[in-house]
Design an enzyme around this catalytic site. Structure first.
Site, short mmCIF file in Angstrom:
data_model
loop_
_atom_site.label_atom_id
_atom_site.label_comp_id
_atom_site.label_asym_id
_atom_site.label_seq_id
_atom_site.Cartn_x
_atom_site.Cartn_y
_atom_site.Cartn_z
N ARG A 60 0.85 -1.18 0.00
CA ARG A 60 -0.07 0.06 0.21
C ARG A 60 0.94 1.14 0.19
NH1 ARG A 60 -4.96 -0.55 0.82
NH2 ARG A 60 -4.90 -2.41 1.78
N LEU A 88 -5.61 4.30 0.09
CA LEU A 88 -4.27 4.89 -0.11
C LEU A 88 -3.82 5.30 1.28
CD1 LEU A 88 -4.83 7.23 -2.94
CD2 LEU A 88 -3.69 5.07 -3.02
N HIS A 104 -19.43 8.43 -0.78
CA HIS A 104 -19.45 7.08 -0.24
C HIS A 104 -21.01 6.51 -0.37
CE1 HIS A 104 -18.87 3.47 2.02
NE2 HIS A 104 -20.06 3.50 2.59
N ASP A 140 -13.41 5.86 4.96
CA ASP A 140 -14.99 6.06 5.07
C ASP A 140 -15.15 6.96 6.27
OD1 ASP A 140 -15.36 5.43 2.59
OD2 ASP A 140 -15.93 3.13 3.38
C1 GRF Z 1 -20.29 5.42 -6.22
O1 GRF Z 1 -21.43 4.88 -5.71
C2 GRF Z 1 -19.25 5.69 -5.24
O2 GRF Z 1 -19.73 6.27 -4.05
C3 GRF Z 1 -18.83 4.38 -4.96
O3 GRF Z 1 -18.65 3.89 -6.24
C4 GRF Z 1 -19.45 4.55 -7.06
C5 GRF Z 1 -18.81 5.17 -8.31
O4 GRF Z 1 -19.46 5.08 -9.49
N1 GRF Z 1 -17.65 4.32 -4.07
P1 GRF Z 1 -19.20 5.69 -10.85
O5 GRF Z 1 -17.94 4.82 -11.22
O6 GRF Z 1 -18.88 7.03 -10.95
O7 GRF Z 1 -20.36 5.32 -11.76
#
Ligand code: GRF
Length: 199
Positions: A60, A88, A104, A140
């Protein structure tokens, strides 16, 4: 004053940011994905820092150094993670202190993690939603900039629910990024305070 968008998925949120005329200088991906095509089609610089391991051998910190190195020449003020599938390490928080944002698909602090939509469905909640926040070393976690609820409808699948959540993310994330950029420019006071130990 520009931003980097980090993505691993279809890139629909990236698309919304471009549509909102956010100054996206570079898109960085960790795997082959739809976001790459969106960047190329829009004439935005693309950095591929491909992640070769998804197991315990994943380094990582070294990967994070590669990401920081790839972003450096683009001289962005803000990093927006939009469905980026790699957590990251500390180096990126040092490089962009308090200037990394994430969206999120749940009402944080509920349902953290990669399977937030499935977890909300399994828990039988009547509503879930999405959260835009400043990213910290804790996954998150970090100061919340925007949050909106999305009802769970009878018969929802993870995919139908996630699509409705993403429709909201495409609206609230670009505007939160625009607001943060205005804060960085000094046009507005920053809306979230970070603790030193989060970086
Ligand atoms: C979103 O729901 C984001 O919160 C999650 O992945 C999704 C990304 O969607 N972590 P996209 O690739 O922009 O369509």
């Amino acid at each position: 004053m520009s931003i980097a968008v980090l993505a691993s998925g279809t890139g629909s949120i990236l698309s919304a940011m471009i549509d909102e005329k956010l100054p996206v200088a570079v898109v960085l991906v960790d795997r082959p994905c739809g976001a790459e095509e969106i960047a190329t089609r829009s004439g935005i610089a693309l950095e591929r820092v491909v992640r070769n391991s998804f197991g315990p051998s994943f380094e990582r910190d070294r990967y994070t150094e590669d990401v920081v190195r790839a972003l450096a020449p683009h001289e962005v003020s803000l990093v927006a993670m939009a469905g980026f599938g790699t957590v990251l390490g500390r180096d990126i928080h040092r490089a962009y202190p308090g200037r990394i944002l994430n969206t999120h698909p749940a009402l944080l602090p509920a349902f953290k993690g990669w399977h937030a939509v499935e977890a909300a469905l399994a828990a039988g909640v009547e509503e879930t939603g999405c959260t835009v926040h400043v990213a910290t070393l804790e996954v998150d976690d970090g100061p919340i900039l925007a949050q909106e609820a999305v009802p769970v409808i009878p018969g929802d699948t993870a995919s139908s629910l996630h699509e409705r959540i993403k429709a909201v993310e495409r609206r609230i994330y670009p505007s939160a990024v625009a607001e943060m950029l205005a804060g960085v420019r000094g046009e507005k006071p920053p809306s979230a305070k970070l603790r030193e130990e989060d970086l």
